[in-house]
Design an enzyme around this catalytic site. Structure first.
Site, PDB file in Angstrom:
ATOM      1  N   HIS A  29       0.848  -1.203   0.000  1.00 16.60           N
ATOM      2  CA  HIS A  29       0.000   0.000   0.000  1.00 16.60           C
ATOM      3  C   HIS A  29       0.882   1.251   0.000  1.00 16.60           C
ATOM      4  O   HIS A  29       1.241   1.779   1.051  1.00 16.60           O
ATOM      5  CB  HIS A  29      -0.902   0.003   1.232  1.00 16.60           C
ATOM      6  CG  HIS A  29      -2.018   0.983   1.151  1.00 16.60           C
ATOM      7  ND1 HIS A  29      -3.298   0.688   1.548  1.00 16.60           N
ATOM      8  CD2 HIS A  29      -2.061   2.266   0.711  1.00 16.60           C
ATOM      9  CE1 HIS A  29      -4.069   1.743   1.361  1.00 16.60           C
ATOM     10  NE2 HIS A  29      -3.343   2.717   0.860  1.00 16.60           N
TER      11      HIS A  29
ATOM     12  N   ASN B 291      -4.749   6.364  -7.178  1.00 19.46           N
ATOM     13  CA  ASN B 291      -5.270   7.736  -7.125  1.00 19.46           C
ATOM     14  C   ASN B 291      -4.218   8.713  -7.649  1.00 19.46           C
ATOM     15  O   ASN B 291      -3.644   9.518  -6.928  1.00 19.46           O
ATOM     16  CB  ASN B 291      -5.762   8.113  -5.731  1.00 19.46           C
ATOM     17  CG  ASN B 291      -4.791   7.827  -4.619  1.00 19.46           C
ATOM     18  OD1 ASN B 291      -3.874   7.021  -4.775  1.00 19.46           O
ATOM     19  ND2 ASN B 291      -4.977   8.485  -3.495  1.00 19.46           N
TER      20      ASN B 291
ATOM     21  N   ASP C 288      -8.727   3.441  -3.708  1.00 20.42           N
ATOM     22  CA  ASP C 288      -8.116   3.952  -2.486  1.00 20.42           C
ATOM     23  C   ASP C 288      -8.039   5.479  -2.492  1.00 20.42           C
ATOM     24  O   ASP C 288      -7.695   6.099  -3.487  1.00 20.42           O
ATOM     25  CB  ASP C 288      -6.715   3.371  -2.304  1.00 20.42           C
ATOM     26  CG  ASP C 288      -6.144   3.745  -0.954  1.00 20.42           C
ATOM     27  OD1 ASP C 288      -6.748   3.348   0.060  1.00 20.42           O
ATOM     28  OD2 ASP C 288      -5.126   4.453  -0.917  1.00 20.42           O
TER      29      ASP C 288
ATOM     30  N   HIS D  49     -10.873   0.934   0.682  1.00 24.33           N
ATOM     31  CA  HIS D  49     -10.665   2.085   1.560  1.00 24.33           C
ATOM     32  C   HIS D  49     -12.006   2.308   2.246  1.00 24.33           C
ATOM     33  O   HIS D  49     -12.969   2.715   1.606  1.00 24.33           O
ATOM     34  CB  HIS D  49     -10.248   3.296   0.732  1.00 24.33           C
ATOM     35  CG  HIS D  49     -10.151   4.575   1.515  1.00 24.33           C
ATOM     36  ND1 HIS D  49      -8.948   5.217   1.741  1.00 24.33           N
ATOM     37  CD2 HIS D  49     -11.090   5.350   2.105  1.00 24.33           C
ATOM     38  CE1 HIS D  49      -9.152   6.310   2.431  1.00 24.33           C
ATOM     39  NE2 HIS D  49     -10.451   6.417   2.667  1.00 24.33           N
TER      40      HIS D  49
ATOM     41  N   HIS E 213      -5.625  -0.373   5.592  1.00 25.06           N
ATOM     42  CA  HIS E 213      -5.351   0.487   6.763  1.00 25.06           C
ATOM     43  C   HIS E 213      -6.450   0.439   7.836  1.00 25.06           C
ATOM     44  O   HIS E 213      -7.088   1.443   8.156  1.00 25.06           O
ATOM     45  CB  HIS E 213      -5.072   1.934   6.357  1.00 25.06           C
ATOM     46  CG  HIS E 213      -5.939   2.511   5.281  1.00 25.06           C
ATOM     47  ND1 HIS E 213      -7.311   2.490   5.314  1.00 25.06           N
ATOM     48  CD2 HIS E 213      -5.603   3.154   4.136  1.00 25.06           C
ATOM     49  CE1 HIS E 213      -7.796   3.089   4.246  1.00 25.06           C
ATOM     50  NE2 HIS E 213      -6.779   3.487   3.502  1.00 25.06           N
TER      51      HIS E 213
ATOM     52  N   ASN F 166      -5.762   9.722   6.777  1.00 21.86           N
ATOM     53  CA  ASN F 166      -7.013   8.985   6.614  1.00 21.86           C
ATOM     54  C   ASN F 166      -6.713   7.488   6.586  1.00 21.86           C
ATOM     55  O   ASN F 166      -5.902   7.069   5.750  1.00 21.86           O
ATOM     56  CB  ASN F 166      -7.712   9.372   5.311  1.00 21.86           C
ATOM     57  CG  ASN F 166      -8.394  10.720   5.394  1.00 21.86           C
ATOM     58  OD1 ASN F 166      -8.695  11.205   6.484  1.00 21.86           O
ATOM     59  ND2 ASN F 166      -8.649  11.328   4.253  1.00 21.86           N
TER      60      ASN F 166
ATOM     61  N   ASP G 128       0.971   2.630   3.848  1.00 19.15           N
ATOM     62  CA  ASP G 128       0.153   3.697   3.265  1.00 19.15           C
ATOM     63  C   ASP G 128       1.019   4.948   3.062  1.00 19.15           C
ATOM     64  O   ASP G 128       0.603   6.072   3.344  1.00 19.15           O
ATOM     65  CB  ASP G 128      -1.058   4.017   4.136  1.00 19.15           C
ATOM     66  CG  ASP G 128      -2.080   4.897   3.427  1.00 19.15           C
ATOM     67  OD1 ASP G 128      -1.952   5.108   2.199  1.00 19.15           O
ATOM     68  OD2 ASP G 128      -3.009   5.387   4.102  1.00 19.15           O
TER      69      ASP G 128
ATOM     70  N   HIS H 198       3.447  14.258   0.686  1.00 19.20           N
ATOM     71  CA  HIS H 198       2.925  15.538   0.218  1.00 19.20           C
ATOM     72  C   HIS H 198       4.030  16.584   0.314  1.00 19.20           C
ATOM     73  O   HIS H 198       5.050  16.377   0.996  1.00 19.20           O
ATOM     74  CB  HIS H 198       1.746  15.991   1.083  1.00 19.20           C
ATOM     75  CG  HIS H 198       0.556  15.097   1.007  1.00 19.20           C
ATOM     76  ND1 HIS H 198      -0.317  15.089  -0.051  1.00 19.20           N
ATOM     77  CD2 HIS H 198       0.085  14.167   1.885  1.00 19.20           C
ATOM     78  CE1 HIS H 198      -1.268  14.210   0.162  1.00 19.20           C
ATOM     79  NE2 HIS H 198      -1.049  13.627   1.330  1.00 19.20           N
TER      80      HIS H 198
ATOM     81  N   GLY I  16      -2.051  12.236   5.230  1.00 20.82           N
ATOM     82  CA  GLY I  16      -1.019  11.263   4.885  1.00 20.82           C
ATOM     83  C   GLY I  16       0.373  11.809   5.068  1.00 20.82           C
ATOM     84  O   GLY I  16       0.584  13.017   5.191  1.00 20.82           O
TER      85      GLY I  16
END
Length: 413
Positions: free
Chosen positions: A62, A96, A154, A181, A220, A266, A293, A297, A312
């Protein structure tokens, strides 16, 4: 390709039933020999693993590599470099992206980028619905032929239960696992969805998994109730597996209040009781895999200056140590099952063992303390709620297809 001899390590391979000190020889991308005091060959490079554990390569099922579409957050090059520094010989990348991984052509473009830039193996998780909008199922056989090993929206939950049911029925002819998700979007807020939002979405998808017999995976997990629901669904025939992240195993909402935007994720960090339930699920076998996960960013996006902080953070480079911190006393064989053997089985990919003839994907780690310094991450995302933490376990070498992709400075010297 030159051969490689990994000498004197504690070799732990739960699939092969091995837990013994010895040597491991690889050549031409494959494991070719395990034994005691193997004689080096002239063309072999040697890694001294005498103070370390030698395991089948770890697989993170993930990960968000952000390509295509968001190179300012991460690229395949930077994300997979972070992976090998974290001990991962393979990652599964989530869809995504922009565009979403919902068509064979997009997967073909991704595979070209991977062939050019990746430092480890990359297994695509394709979208579950077109453009990840939750309205129309994708062409699963075409995506599988293009290399997808699973399907997920996800980052979002498919809102319409009928669409989810139809998607699962259409996907029965493919082996790829559905990955949920779980977050009922009607509960969404700037502070993150409450536990009931996860529990409701998980309950719905588990009922669909029972009804369709599609192979399913819950991503998750963060609540005690979700773990209970998964056990309930298995008793009723669901072919369901599940994962937990480092942060949900040990960090709580109280910590989130202290850390501020850096801890936004999340699903959100939960209560101490939820963390304890997840840890119990690791020890009792209910939980099948550990996954980061990894969701990098930019610093500005995480700061919360212009808008709520993006959910995240980076996880690949701290994972092995953070898992060890959260799961004190976990037997090594179980640790390696969760990070290597089980992810390989869930995704249906090669690896998860060091038997002769297996891919020469090897993770070497040691019981060695270190302090997390995000400024030194290979990932473009420099945010982690583990910043400054002292972790008890670290990766010292990562071998992918017989090639050393990471070697700790003390071994490289």
């Amino acid at each position: 390709m030159a051969g490689l001899l990994i000498r004197g390590g504690r070799i732990v391979d739960p699939v092969a039933g091995i837990d013994a000190r010895g040597d491991l020889r690889v050549s031409d991308g494959l494991v070719i020999e395990l034994g005691a005091q193997l004689e080096p060959r002239d063309d072999e490079r040697i890694i001294d693993a005498s103070n370390a554990i030698v395991a089948p390569g770890f697989i993170d099922m993930h990960v968000h590599l952000r390509e295509p579409g968001y190179p300012e957050k991460e690229t395949i090059a930077t994300g997979t470099e972070a992976a090998v520094r974290g001990g991962f010989t393979a990652v599964a990348c989530m869809p995504n992206t922009n565009p979403a991984l919902d068509a064979a052509e997009t997967l073909g473009d991704l595979q070209e980028r991977v062939a050019r830039d990746a430092r480890c193996r990359v297994y695509p998780i394709a979208a579950m619905t077109l453009e990840r909008k939750g309205l129309q199922p994708c062409d699963y056989p075409a995506l599988a032929r293009a290399g997808a090993v699973g399907f997920s929206d996800d980052g979002d939950t498919v809102r319409d239960a009928r669409v989810m049911f139809e998607a699962a029925m259409l996907a029965l002819e493919t082996d790829g696992v559905f990955i949920s998700h779980c977050e009922d979007p009607s509960f969404a807020s700037a502070s993150g969805a409450p536990a009931i939002a996860e529990d409701l979405a998980a309950a719905r998808d588990l009922l669909i998994a029972i009804a369709t017999r599609k192979r399913w995976h819950i991503a998750h997990c963060s609540t005690a109730r979700v773990i209970e629901l998964i056990a309930w669904a298995r008793e009723r025939g669901a072919r369901v597996t599940c994962e937990a992240t480092p942060h949900h195993l040990i960090l709580t909402s109280d910590v989130a209040a202290d850390l501020g935007p850096a801890s936004r994720v999340n699903p959100p960090l939960r209560t101490q009781a939820d963390c304890a339930a997840l840890r119990r699920a690791v020890f009792d076998g209910t939980l099948d895999a550990l996954a980061t996960d990894h969701a990098p960013h930019t610093a500005r996006e995480k700061s919360g200056e212009d808008a709520p902080a993006a959910p995240g953070f980076s996880g690949l480079e701290i994972a092995v140590g953070a898992y060890a911190l959260a799961l004190e006393g976990l037997p090594l064989a179980r640790f390696i099952e969760l990070l290597s053997c089980n992810p390989a089985q869930i995704l249906g990919v090669a690896g998860g063992t060091l038997r002769a003839g297996a891919p020469a994907d090897v993770t070497i780690f040691a019981e060695r303390e270190w302090i997390v310094d995000p400024s030194r991450f290979a990932s473009k995302g420099k945010t982690t709620p583990f910043s400054g933490r002292r972790l008890p376990r670290r990766v010292v070498a990562t071998v992918v297809a017989g090639e050393i992709r990471y070697l700790a400075p003390e071994l490289a010297a």
